[in-house]
Design an enzyme around this catalytic site. Sequence first.
Site, PDB file in Angstrom:
ATOM      1  N   ASN A  97      -3.085   6.012   6.442  1.00 55.44           N
ATOM      2  CA  ASN A  97      -3.759   6.784   7.484  1.00 55.44           C
ATOM      3  C   ASN A  97      -4.456   5.856   8.477  1.00 55.44           C
ATOM      4  O   ASN A  97      -4.341   4.623   8.402  1.00 55.44           O
ATOM      5  CB  ASN A  97      -4.731   7.795   6.861  1.00 55.44           C
ATOM      6  CG  ASN A  97      -5.851   7.108   6.089  1.00 55.44           C
ATOM      7  OD1 ASN A  97      -6.161   5.934   6.289  1.00 55.44           O
ATOM      8  ND2 ASN A  97      -6.476   7.850   5.191  1.00 55.44           N
ATOM      9  N   ASP A 153      15.425   9.238   4.207  1.00 52.97           N
ATOM     10  CA  ASP A 153      14.107   9.222   3.563  1.00 52.97           C
ATOM     11  C   ASP A 153      14.205   8.977   2.062  1.00 52.97           C
ATOM     12  O   ASP A 153      13.310   8.379   1.465  1.00 52.97           O
ATOM     13  CB  ASP A 153      13.396  10.558   3.793  1.00 52.97           C
ATOM     14  CG  ASP A 153      12.749  10.646   5.160  1.00 52.97           C
ATOM     15  OD1 ASP A 153      12.630   9.613   5.835  1.00 52.97           O
ATOM     16  OD2 ASP A 153      12.375  11.767   5.564  1.00 52.97           O
ATOM     17  N   GLU A 171      10.894   6.515  16.017  1.00 50.33           N
ATOM     18  CA  GLU A 171      11.023   6.072  14.625  1.00 50.33           C
ATOM     19  C   GLU A 171      12.384   6.492  14.066  1.00 50.33           C
ATOM     20  O   GLU A 171      13.117   5.681  13.507  1.00 50.33           O
ATOM     21  CB  GLU A 171       9.897   6.687  13.798  1.00 50.33           C
ATOM     22  CG  GLU A 171       9.950   6.350  12.316  1.00 50.33           C
ATOM     23  CD  GLU A 171       8.947   7.146  11.512  1.00 50.33           C
ATOM     24  OE1 GLU A 171       8.636   6.705  10.385  1.00 50.33           O
ATOM     25  OE2 GLU A 171       8.467   8.204  11.979  1.00 50.33           O
ATOM     26  N   HIS A 172      12.690   7.768  14.191  1.00 52.43           N
ATOM     27  CA  HIS A 172      13.987   8.305  13.763  1.00 52.43           C
ATOM     28  C   HIS A 172      14.710   8.882  14.972  1.00 52.43           C
ATOM     29  O   HIS A 172      14.102   9.597  15.773  1.00 52.43           O
ATOM     30  CB  HIS A 172      13.815   9.442  12.744  1.00 52.43           C
ATOM     31  CG  HIS A 172      13.019   9.078  11.524  1.00 52.43           C
ATOM     32  ND1 HIS A 172      11.679   9.377  11.396  1.00 52.43           N
ATOM     33  CD2 HIS A 172      13.371   8.453  10.380  1.00 52.43           C
ATOM     34  CE1 HIS A 172      11.240   8.948  10.219  1.00 52.43           C
ATOM     35  NE2 HIS A 172      12.251   8.385   9.579  1.00 52.43           N
ATOM     36  N   HIS A 183       5.454  16.509   8.037  1.00 50.67           N
ATOM     37  CA  HIS A 183       4.781  15.295   7.577  1.00 50.67           C
ATOM     38  C   HIS A 183       3.289  15.320   7.883  1.00 50.67           C
ATOM     39  O   HIS A 183       2.462  14.948   7.048  1.00 50.67           O
ATOM     40  CB  HIS A 183       5.389  14.060   8.251  1.00 50.67           C
ATOM     41  CG  HIS A 183       6.574  13.506   7.544  1.00 50.67           C
ATOM     42  ND1 HIS A 183       6.478  12.749   6.405  1.00 50.67           N
ATOM     43  CD2 HIS A 183       7.897  13.598   7.821  1.00 50.67           C
ATOM     44  CE1 HIS A 183       7.695  12.397   6.005  1.00 50.67           C
ATOM     45  NE2 HIS A 183       8.572  12.900   6.844  1.00 50.67           N
ATOM     46  N   HIS A 217       5.266 -42.533  18.342  1.00 57.10           N
ATOM     47  CA  HIS A 217       6.473 -41.796  17.976  1.00 57.10           C
ATOM     48  C   HIS A 217       7.687 -42.711  18.183  1.00 57.10           C
ATOM     49  O   HIS A 217       8.583 -42.793  17.335  1.00 57.10           O
ATOM     50  CB  HIS A 217       6.629 -40.542  18.837  1.00 57.10           C
ATOM     51  CG  HIS A 217       5.775 -39.392  18.414  1.00 57.10           C
ATOM     52  ND1 HIS A 217       4.406 -39.448  18.373  1.00 57.10           N
ATOM     53  CD2 HIS A 217       6.114 -38.122  18.014  1.00 57.10           C
ATOM     54  CE1 HIS A 217       3.929 -38.289  17.961  1.00 57.10           C
ATOM     55  NE2 HIS A 217       4.942 -37.463  17.741  1.00 57.10           N
ATOM     56  N   TYR A 275       0.853  -1.188   0.000  1.00 61.43           N
ATOM     57  CA  TYR A 275       0.000   0.000   0.000  1.00 61.43           C
ATOM     58  C   TYR A 275       0.884   1.232   0.000  1.00 61.43           C
ATOM     59  O   TYR A 275       1.741   1.393   0.876  1.00 61.43           O
ATOM     60  CB  TYR A 275      -0.933   0.032   1.213  1.00 61.43           C
ATOM     61  CG  TYR A 275      -1.923   1.173   1.116  1.00 61.43           C
ATOM     62  CD1 TYR A 275      -3.096   1.026   0.371  1.00 61.43           C
ATOM     63  CD2 TYR A 275      -1.675   2.401   1.718  1.00 61.43           C
ATOM     64  CE1 TYR A 275      -3.994   2.086   0.237  1.00 61.43           C
ATOM     65  CE2 TYR A 275      -2.575   3.459   1.588  1.00 61.43           C
ATOM     66  CZ  TYR A 275      -3.723   3.287   0.835  1.00 61.43           C
ATOM     67  OH  TYR A 275      -4.596   4.338   0.695  1.00 61.43           O
TER      68      TYR A 275
END
Length: 420
Positions: free
Chosen positions: A205, A351, A317-318, A253, A410, A120
């Site tokens: 989103n 990025d 995240e960063h 962003h 077994h 996506y």
Amino acid sequence: MSAKDVERTFAREPQIPYEVMESVKKIVEDVKVRGDKAVLDYTFKFDGIELKPEALVVRRDEMQVVFKAMPPDIANALLKAAENIKKFQEKQLPQNWELEVEPGVFIGQVYRGLGRVGVYVPGGRAGYPSTMLMAVIPAKVAGVEEVIVCTPPLKDGTINPYVLAAAYVAGADVVFKVGGAQAIAAMAFGTETIPKVDKIVGPGNIYVTAAKVLVSDKVAIDMPAGPSEVVVLADEKADLKLVALDLVAQAEHDPMSFVAAIVTSMSMAEALNKEIAEIAKSCEKADIVNSALNNGAIFVVSDVRQGVEVVNCLAPEHLELMCEDADQLVKQVKNAGTVFIGEYSPVALGDYAAGSNHILPTGGYAKVYSALSVRDFIKSIEYVKCTKEGLSKLASTVLSLAKVEGFPNHAKSVEERLKR
């Protein structure tokens, strides 16, 4: 404020409101039942575009035409970014291996790409060709047999040309002009036009995220997604203007982006605040930037080591390390999506051009998730290969444990082989 207090105060786990989940659930169920008809209805409802099923599909020959029409600087940028992403992903490919654990007893692992993956690529505020590259290239490097993409159409019924050009460069097999929760549902269950996939990856989103959560019991997904974020750890030698610029860059962003700095004195905090205010008052996208800055914070710590404790609690995240001995300090970082080391390593480099992936865990999920990579698109198959001699050496172990667990058959399956 202790590091643990920071973690509690700035908890950022993605929360999907009940009403959003319920509305998305109706879309997902409708697409599951009505297939293409539901997808087309929701595309008209949400995007204002009326399409026929055949118009949803963009194949590689059409992508190529769009790529060839790109201005040379854009085409070269896409190719260079793709080259570096591919190098980085190839380096991460695991190798098949075999080990002889006892004489005549061999075990090993082989790795295989998934069959079909759905990517996506969001639209909305802008087109994101870089996200196309970041999501599709790792899948192709991993050996995925087919990579399909869903991305929202523009108002004229086409796809953003830069995104489509990036799809061609990345190697996407087919692109569908579908966005939102209906795209996720279509890839999860399959429709007359859009095939069912084994895994869905890519950011989106809150409606896309809700749809991914709802279908995650039917198809694999990558990771929970939330607004973008950055934390900058800076000491007295950092250039505060660069720190401020990087915070503002991340803030553009999304109004819900989380931006924070960790500094080592109150005077630094005050000076940084002034730099941010100066840049933010006249920058482009100022409304978005200022909304995001209102969600942010400047933390004052006694030294950079305490700063790392805060970082590990936030799990951003960063993470930018703009301080002395950053190369050594990074060894103490346990939780972060990507770390940018030194003042010449801005997030923007990752990025777009360095080759590292920008599809990263947010909301503190860097404690348990990693950046999207080839590892998300492969599975390992273990194998056992044994000679009669090897089986005899391990037979007593098998028989004893089979007896303890109450599985006599077994045990017989081993005993019979040793009689031959």
